[in-house]
Design an enzyme around this catalytic site. Structure first.
Site, mmCIF file in Angstrom:
data_model
loop_
_atom_site.group_PDB
_atom_site.id
_atom_site.type_symbol
_atom_site.label_atom_id
_atom_site.label_comp_id
_atom_site.label_asym_id
_atom_site.label_seq_id
_atom_site.Cartn_x
_atom_site.Cartn_y
_atom_site.Cartn_z
ATOM 1 N N ILE A 167 49.872 83.110 10.227
ATOM 2 C CA ILE A 167 49.672 84.397 10.820
ATOM 3 C C ILE A 167 51.278 85.287 10.862
ATOM 4 C CG2 ILE A 167 49.163 85.558 12.986
ATOM 5 C CD1 ILE A 167 47.779 82.733 13.960
ATOM 6 N N SER A 168 50.857 86.642 10.602
ATOM 7 C CA SER A 168 52.133 87.426 10.680
ATOM 8 C C SER A 168 53.584 87.018 9.738
ATOM 9 C CB SER A 168 52.499 87.622 12.072
ATOM 10 O OG SER A 168 53.685 88.970 11.943
ATOM 11 N N SER A 169 54.372 86.526 10.175
ATOM 12 C CA SER A 169 55.321 85.762 9.547
ATOM 13 C C SER A 169 55.021 84.602 8.706
ATOM 14 C CB SER A 169 56.701 85.501 10.376
ATOM 15 O OG SER A 169 57.939 84.646 9.527
#
Length: 439
Positions: A167-169
């Site tokens: 998720i995200s990073s």
């Protein structure tokens, strides 16, 4: 990754991280950080406690001092699959464990989950340095590869079933892992990420404003070449990729979604023209490239009106289907009949998400359908997709949406819902299709 405001060329990392923390509050508020139950040293064959999150130390080469957390279910299979679940900025391995359903899915299907955890101050993964963007380059991907190797040695894991998600990073790291180690990973699922190499910097910064703002554009060939350059000379098979992005993402802006599609369709050698387009959930547009089924080379899901924090309970189950792991567990499959229904649930303390797949096993098309079923006592539907549901408890009727009302012979449709429960999170039963009993 980290939050940056619209129309801002760059901000100091500290302010970026402060803003990101605010953006992640909904996810973190739902996350209960739990301390690991045990610590396992090197070559602790079969010694990691099952059904509890465990930190593993001395797992191998680890140039950036990552921590390794491991979840092994009680019913771990022989030669299990491995899912590497990578956290977001400000997160951790334990937060990813308790804030997603990967451990519950492991309980159901018998695979092992690895949760890498950053120790640097930003709590963001390195997806920007030249070292990170090269196989064996000496940064976070090397440590994660060591974790995978440790699990493979200790549990005789199936090297053809190693997967990455984040998720995200963590989504950006998923892109990086598939570029650096195409011979290790079979597939990935990236929730709110950017293409491999998009975040590249040479000044030591972890943040790339141009990429975050969606202004880095390249041709499919250029993107593909960037990913291929991570492992020069490699000519073997490449991992499949599932991509998720919200149209209102103001952290890693929506144009990155299209650039990811360019990159991975090129890497996998398939057309940029979708082979199939549908809407499995209201407000979602799913495109598949290179094939039409659940395991297409590239699958991309766009969420209309959704921001950066798009991950919701139940999405990992869809990634599991893309990985091809949803059939590996002990869940009994119904026998063929005039109609067939497969229903699964993914539960947490007071709620659940259900997925229901209806197959027309008859010899003629069904034009307009109503699926009847019975919810276990204490369950109440709170929202659903793919159909309308009335009433919300007891004996329920799901009526087709406008786009999925025709079921040709041997074709299927998948619908789903979220429900609250008071103890029982079992799947529904007693299915009928237009009044006819299903198996």
């Amino acid at each position: 990754m980290s939050t940056t405001p619209r129309n801002t060329a760059r901000r100091p990392l500290r302010s970026v991280l402060v803003a990101l923390l605010g953006a992640l509050v909904p996810l973190l508020a739902a996350t209960v950080l739990t301390a690991p139950a045990a610590t396992a040293g090197p070559r602790a064959a079969e010694a990691v406690p099952t059904a509890t999150l465990t930190e593993v130390t001395n797992f191998g080469t680890n140039p950036s001092n990552l921590q390794m957390y491991l979840y092994v279910p009680d019913n771990v299979t022989a030669r299990p699959a491995v899912v590497v679940a990578v956290h977001y900025c400000t997160g951790s391995g334990p937060a990813m464990h308790s804030g997603t359903e990967w451990a519950q899915l492991a309980d159901r299907h018998g695979f092992v989950v690895v949760y890498p955890s950053v120790t640097r101050a930003s709590k963001c993964f390195d997806v920007a340095s030249p070292q990170a963007l090269k196989r064996g380059g000496g940064s976070d991907p090397v440590g994660i590869k060591s974790m995978v190797d440790w699990v493979t040695r200790t549990y005789s894991a199936d090297t053809g079933k190693i997967f990455a998600t984040g998720i995200s990073s963590g989504a950006m790291m998923t892109n990086v892992l598939l570029g650096d180690y195409p011979d290790v990973f079979a597939a990935g699922a990236a929730f709110s990420g950017v293409p491999f190499g998009c975040f590249a910097t040479t000044d030591g910064s972890e943040w790339n404003s141009a990429c975050a703002n969606g202004t880095v554009t390249r041709t499919p060939q250029q993107w593909g070449d960037l990913a291929r350059a991570a492992y020069p000379g490699y000519t073997g098979p490449r991992p499949r990729m599932q991509l998720w992005h919200g149209t209102e993402d103001d952290v890693l802006r929506y144009p990155n979604f299209g650039e990811e599609i360019k990159q991975w369709t090129n890497v996998l050698g398939v057309s940029q023209t979708p082979a199939a387009t549908d809407s499995p959930v209201s407000g979602w547009i799913r495109t598949r490239y290179g094939a039409t089924g659940d395991r297409a080379p590239v699958e991309a899901i766009s969420l209309q009106g959704v921001g950066h924090n798009l991950y919701a309970w139940g999405m990992a189950d869809r990634a599991l289907t893309f990985f091809g792991l949803d059939g590996s567990g002990p869940t009994p499959q119904p026998q063929p009949g005039a109609c067939k229904v497969i229903a699964t649930t993914s539960a947490w303390s007071t709620g659940l998400t259900a997925s229901v797949t209806i197959t027309n096993t008859g010899t003629s098309s069904v034009n307009g359908w109503q699926l009847g079923f019975t919810l276990p006592a204490g369950q109440t539907i709170t929202n659903g997709w793919g159909a309308t549901y009335t009433p919300s408890s007891g004996s329920v009727t799901a009526t087709n949406a406008t786009y999925n009302g025709t079921l040709a012979p041997n074709s299927s449709v998948t619908i789903g819902y979220q429900a609250s429960h008071t103890g029982s999170s079992a799947a529904p039963g007693a299915f009928t299709l237009n009044g006819k009993a299903c198996t």
